[in-house]
Design a protein around this motif. Structure first.
Motif, PDB file in Angstrom:
ATOM      1  N   GLU A   1      14.112  36.326  -9.132  1.00 31.44           N
ATOM      2  CA  GLU A   1      13.269  36.717  -8.000  1.00 31.44           C
ATOM      3  C   GLU A   1      12.184  35.694  -7.702  1.00 31.44           C
ATOM      4  O   GLU A   1      11.806  35.500  -6.548  1.00 31.44           O
ATOM      5  CB  GLU A   1      12.629  38.088  -8.255  1.00 31.44           C
TER       6      GLU A   1
ATOM      7  N   ARG B   1      15.842  39.015 -14.204  1.00 31.94           N
ATOM      8  CA  ARG B   1      15.467  39.431 -12.845  1.00 31.94           C
ATOM      9  C   ARG B   1      14.226  38.677 -12.368  1.00 31.94           C
ATOM     10  O   ARG B   1      14.175  38.182 -11.241  1.00 31.94           O
ATOM     11  CB  ARG B   1      15.220  40.949 -12.820  1.00 31.94           C
TER      12      ARG B   1
ATOM     13  N   ASN C   1       7.000  40.652 -13.350  1.00 32.41           N
ATOM     14  CA  ASN C   1       6.943  41.347 -12.056  1.00 32.41           C
ATOM     15  C   ASN C   1       5.721  42.233 -11.873  1.00 32.41           C
ATOM     16  O   ASN C   1       5.765  43.208 -11.128  1.00 32.41           O
ATOM     17  CB  ASN C   1       8.240  42.128 -11.804  1.00 32.41           C
TER      18      ASN C   1
END
Length: 157
Positions: free
Chosen positions: A87, A83, A45
């Motif tokens: 995502e 995550r 991320n």
């Protein structure tokens, strides 16, 4: 700081045994019998890592067609990898190397220049491992924008 490992084509791939996003583990033995692409990246991320992950996602079928299993490895804990996978809709495995042991064995952890300052961390690197566990491609300090074209050229994809 110890001198970092520098692997080369023809070297045996170092052992690995890491937890995967979504559960389970991956070992070098699990990869035997088919080629694998291991890419080491600093952090889920973040902008460059997300770009690289999405480029691999968008070209994943090309790797599958050539028989490659793609595995991203970072120091992130499994929940963060879960995550990131969700995502970015990543279709390949992400493995957690919080201890940096596998990264160190591959030479993908060490001193690097970050914004003019020397720091210790992940050296963005990519390795292809053949069906017998031998390195068939080694690239340290991968340039994110040219990652896919480099792999296409060097792996004959």
């Amino acid at each position: 700081m110890p001198t970092p490992v520098k692997l080369a084509v023809g070297d045996p791939a170092p052992a690995l045994d890491l937890p995967l996003a979504g559960g389970g583990r991956v070992t070098l033995e699990d990869l035997r019998g088919a080629p694998a692409l291991l890419w080491f990246y600093p952090a889920a991320n973040t902008s460059l890592c997300t770009k690289q992950a999405c480029d691999l996602r968008d070209n994943h079928q090309m790797f599958l067609d050539a028989g490659y299993r793609v595995i991203g490895i970072s120091p992130d804990p499994v929940p963060e990898l879960d995550r990131f996978t969700a995502e970015q809709d990543l279709p390949y495995d992400l493995a957690s190397d919080e201890s940096h042991q596998v990264m160190e064995a591959y030479g993908a952890w060490g001193e690097k220049n970050m914004y003019g300052k020397l720091v210790e961390g992940v050296i963005r690197s990519t390795f292809a491992v053949d069906a017998e566990g031998v390195l068939s491609f080694v690239k340290y300090r991968v340039g994110t924008p040219k990652h896919i074209s480099l792999l296409q050229e060097k792996l004959g994809l």
